[in-house]
Write a protein that holds these residues in place. Structure first.
Motif, PDB file in Angstrom:
ATOM      1  N   PHE A  67      -4.862  -0.527   3.863  1.00  0.00           N
ATOM      2  CA  PHE A  67      -4.584   0.695   3.112  1.00  0.00           C
ATOM      3  C   PHE A  67      -3.573   1.613   3.795  1.00  0.00           C
ATOM      4  N   ALA A  68      -3.170   1.264   5.007  1.00  0.00           N
ATOM      5  CA  ALA A  68      -2.075   2.003   5.632  1.00  0.00           C
ATOM      6  C   ALA A  68      -0.791   1.665   4.886  1.00  0.00           C
ATOM      7  N   ALA A  69       0.111   2.612   4.782  1.00  0.00           N
ATOM      8  CA  ALA A  69       1.348   2.369   4.045  1.00  0.00           C
ATOM      9  C   ALA A  69       2.069   1.164   4.634  1.00  0.00           C
ATOM     10  N   GLY A  70       2.421   0.219   3.776  1.00  0.00           N
ATOM     11  CA  GLY A  70       3.097  -0.996   4.238  1.00  0.00           C
ATOM     12  C   GLY A  70       2.682  -2.198   3.413  1.00  0.00           C
ATOM     13  N   ALA A  92      -5.855   5.621   2.273  1.00  0.00           N
ATOM     14  CA  ALA A  92      -6.092   5.674   3.716  1.00  0.00           C
ATOM     15  C   ALA A  92      -7.062   6.777   4.107  1.00  0.00           C
ATOM     16  N   ALA A  93      -7.176   7.814   3.283  1.00  0.00           N
ATOM     17  CA  ALA A  93      -8.122   8.883   3.589  1.00  0.00           C
ATOM     18  C   ALA A  93      -9.564   8.439   3.363  1.00  0.00           C
ATOM     19  N   LEU A  94      -9.760   7.408   2.541  1.00  0.00           N
ATOM     20  CA  LEU A  94     -11.098   6.888   2.268  1.00  0.00           C
ATOM     21  C   LEU A  94     -11.502   5.771   3.211  1.00  0.00           C
ATOM     22  N   SER A 118       0.838  -1.196   0.000  1.00  0.00           N
ATOM     23  CA  SER A 118       0.000   0.000   0.000  1.00  0.00           C
ATOM     24  C   SER A 118       0.875   1.249   0.000  1.00  0.00           C
ATOM     25  N   ASN A 119       0.494   2.220  -0.810  1.00  0.00           N
ATOM     26  CA  ASN A 119       1.209   3.498  -0.821  1.00  0.00           C
ATOM     27  C   ASN A 119       0.559   4.533   0.088  1.00  0.00           C
ATOM     28  N   GLY A 120      -0.543   4.147   0.748  1.00  0.00           N
ATOM     29  CA  GLY A 120      -1.218   5.046   1.670  1.00  0.00           C
ATOM     30  C   GLY A 120      -2.212   5.983   1.023  1.00  0.00           C
ATOM     31  N   ASP A 174      -4.907   5.301  -7.171  1.00  0.00           N
ATOM     32  CA  ASP A 174      -3.987   4.160  -7.184  1.00  0.00           C
ATOM     33  C   ASP A 174      -3.598   3.886  -5.734  1.00  0.00           C
ATOM     34  N   ALA A 175      -4.124   2.784  -5.180  1.00  0.00           N
ATOM     35  CA  ALA A 175      -3.942   2.508  -3.750  1.00  0.00           C
ATOM     36  C   ALA A 175      -2.689   1.697  -3.438  1.00  0.00           C
ATOM     37  N   GLY A 176      -2.038   1.144  -4.458  1.00  0.00           N
ATOM     38  CA  GLY A 176      -0.848   0.340  -4.199  1.00  0.00           C
ATOM     39  C   GLY A 176      -0.682  -0.751  -5.233  1.00  0.00           C
TER      40      GLY A 176
END
Length: 362
Positions: free
Chosen positions: A92-95, A84-86, A79-81, A289-291
């Motif tokens: 969806f947290a970066a990692g 995460a706002a949605l 995930s690129n983060g 693009d979520a990741g």
């Protein structure tokens, strides 16, 4: 100090208690009978839907009743983060999140040729660090042919092969499509998009709408797609003559390195339908693009990592919810019944194995 006095207990009425217990048992049995459709044989039930799959494809013990032919894969999601706002879902947290998946083709016959249908599917199970899971089943077509479970059942009945030809009656199918104009977007999309030459170069769509819930509790209607980094190429004439080219192609590609897709989340605008999988949302909608999904290996179809996974699309972590799409509850129930039937068949026959069938009993 005087001890408090209590009224004597009422005399025990054994017949009354037995009658009450009996009433509960009868009520429960009646509930099960209603769910099973025994009391209302014309009511659509999950058993009737799964039985329709078996009528169309035959019964293949130990295999899924739909998407019976497939292969297990595994990898991870980075995930690129950006999403995460949605959604406050951990995925969806970066990692990085580990993923188990399965490529397949629709249909309940594990021996069917890869060319028997123009659609491919990808199912995934993300396991977050907190143990919660996100399961999703996607198709290579962005819309579904029907809007309701009742229409889906009618489509299965219309597609039942005739004993004389082994194929559905064209007149019956034509009548079904004429009576259900909602199928036109699906038919048009399939006619305008040739099947992919590989599991690796196709895009896969959630089809149904879902809801992402952010940290403030606000809900956002979304759909998503896995878009490949591998350049799309249509099926070749040589592949059309092969029965099992999809699995062989995937294995060969993975020998050269991992395969990647981008998780693209589309956010609905007010008024976009969330309860109708036959309708696409306008192309101008916000996309995120979520990741990146990476698939780095496949495993045996009989004992691979996805064998015992039920890819129920309503198994969702906190931060993702189902929408009002009526197909979602029907999918969940059908997946459950299919899982129960095939695992029971395996339990009754531990040596169940089909080496001649290129299918996945998971």
């Amino acid at each position: 100090m005087n001890k408090p006095s209590f009224p004597p207990p009422a005399p025990l009425c054994v017949p009354c208690r037995l009658a009450a217990i009996g009433a509960v048992v009868v009520a429960m049995a009646g509930g099960f009978a209603y769910v099973a459709g025994w009391l209302t044989p014309q009511r659509l039930t999950t058993h009737r839907i799964i039985s329709a799959f078996e009528a169309d494809n035959g019964t293949h013990p130990g295999f899924r009743r739909n998407h019976a032919k497939g292969v297990c894969v595994a990898g991870y999601f980075d995930s690129n983060g950006n999403a995460a706002a949605l959604s406050n879902a951990g995925v969806f947290a970066a990692g990085r999140t580990p993923v188990i998946g399965r490529f397949a083709i629709p249909g309940g016959n594990p021996s069917a040729p890869d060319t028997s249908v123009p659609i491919r599917s990808l199912a995934l199970m993300f396991t977050q660090h907190d143990g919660e899971q996100w399961r999703t089943g996607m198709n290579s077509v962005p819309v579904f042919p029907v809007r309701t479970p009742e229409q889906f059942y009618q489509q299965l009945v219309a597609a039942k092969p005739e004993s004389a030809t082994g194929k559905p009656d064209p007149a019956v199918l034509k009548a079904f499509y004429a009576a259900n104009p909602e199928t036109q977007p699906f038919q048009a999309w399939v006619k305008g998009h040739p099947p992919s030459s590989s599991f690796a170069n196709g895009a896969y769509y959630s089809v149904n709408a879902f809801r992402f819930v952010d940290a403030d509790g606000e809900s956002h209607a979304v759909r998503w797609a896995m878009v490949p980094e591998t350049l799309f190429a249509p099926i070749t004439d040589a592949q059309k003559a092969e029965k099992n080219f999809l699995d062989a192609d995937l294995e060969q590609r993975l020998q050269s390195g991992p395969l990647r897709w981008h998780l693209i989340v589309t956010v609905a605008a007010p008024g976009d339908p969330t309860n109708d999988a036959t309708q696409m949302w306008p192309a101008a909608r916000q996309q995120i693009d979520a990741g990146t999904l990476t698939i780095d290996h496949e495993t045996s179809q009989d004992d691979g990592s996805c064998r015992d996974v039920n890819f129920d699309p309503t198994v969702l972590p906190a931060g993702i919810r189902t929408s009002d799409d009526p197909l979602l509850a029907a999918r969940s129930a059908a997946y459950s019944l299919s899982y129960n039937r095939r695992t029971r068949e395996e339990a009754l026959n531990p040596n169940l194995h089909h080496p001649q069938q290129n299918g996945d009993r998971s």
